[in-house]
Design an enzyme around this catalytic site. Structure first.
Site, mmCIF file in Angstrom:
data_model
loop_
_atom_site.group_PDB
_atom_site.id
_atom_site.type_symbol
_atom_site.label_atom_id
_atom_site.label_comp_id
_atom_site.label_asym_id
_atom_site.label_seq_id
_atom_site.Cartn_x
_atom_site.Cartn_y
_atom_site.Cartn_z
ATOM 1 C CG HIS A 274 30.341 49.061 46.576
ATOM 2 N ND1 HIS A 274 29.325 48.144 46.712
ATOM 3 C CD2 HIS A 274 31.034 48.689 45.463
ATOM 4 C CE1 HIS A 274 29.401 47.258 45.726
ATOM 5 N NE2 HIS A 274 30.428 47.576 44.956
ATOM 6 N NE ARG B 150 25.960 47.749 34.004
ATOM 7 C CZ ARG B 150 26.960 48.423 33.410
ATOM 8 N NH1 ARG B 150 26.941 48.615 32.101
ATOM 9 N NH2 ARG B 150 27.969 48.894 34.121
ATOM 10 C CB CYS C 95 31.498 44.448 44.196
ATOM 11 S SG CYS C 95 32.772 45.575 43.600
ATOM 12 C CD GLU D 294 27.245 47.352 49.491
ATOM 13 O OE1 GLU D 294 26.100 47.024 49.854
ATOM 14 O OE2 GLU D 294 27.464 48.200 48.611
#
Length: 205
Positions: A170, A95, A148, A85
């Site tokens: 990731h 979510r 994350c 990332e």
């Protein structure tokens, strides 16, 4: 003459979440624990999938081990490549609840912090090294808005405060046996070539 202190690399992964029984990021951290990579000893630890507790435990681990490099791992189910990332944003919109039952929505991670924090890893060089070794990889420009991303954002603050290299990667939902050699190579690359390369690594969407 006093011998120089051995370098330590802190590798973190996460516990399972969202009803899953395994999380390969945590499995890789456990697999690498105790290894020596480019002369540095790996300390591999598994963090809780918790907005609050993961950051607190990271702080404790840094204070305990004084690492020269931190590589934090997280699961990106649905991705087909290993994705270092580039940036984490000061934003949480969960979510699903974390493993503590917390589900922040449209929230700042740090009301006094910058809008974003960038990685301290040579992400393009890592992607090149992984690709050359046959591991599918690509630079990612979004770490999402779940735990994350929150840990990656906090990691940037820790790295700045302690003046150490750190970043987030990731991983796809592959087996630890497949992922561990790739992450080992990513760590070796960051240790031996901390400067990034001038490769194309952006995205048009």
């Amino acid at each position: 003459m006093t011998a120089p202190a051995a370098r330590t690399v802190l590798v973190t992964g996460f516990e399972p979440f969202g009803g899953d029984s395994v999380n390969p990021s945590g499995d890789v951290a456990r697999a690498l624990d105790g290894e020596t990579i480019e002369g540095a000893t790996v300390v591999g630890r598994v963090l809780p999938v918790s907005f609050a507790a993961s950051a607190a435990q990271l702080e404790q681990l840094v204070a305990l081990h004084s690492p020269a490099l931190i590589v934090s791992l997280g699961l990106a189910d649905g991705r087909e490549t290993i994705t270092p990332e580039r940036v984490a944003i000061n934003y949480a919109d969960a979510r699903i609840p974390d493993n503590d039952g917390e589900q922040p929505r449209d929230a700042s991670l740090d009301i006094d912090g910058p809008a974003a924090r960038f990685t301290g890893l040579p992400v393009k060089r890592i992607v090149r090294a992984l690709g050359d070794a046959g591991h599918p990889a690509a630079v990612s420009l979004t770490a999402g808005s779940y735990v994350c991303n929150a840990l990656a954002y906090h990691l940037g603050a820790v790295a700045e405060r302690h003046q150490i290299a750190a970043g987030f990667i990731h991983v796809p939902n592959w087996s630890a046996d497949t992922l561990t050699p790739a992450i080992r190579l990513a760590i070796a690359t960051a240790l031996t070539h901390p400067d990034d390369v001038d490769d194309v690594g952006g995205s048009i969407h």
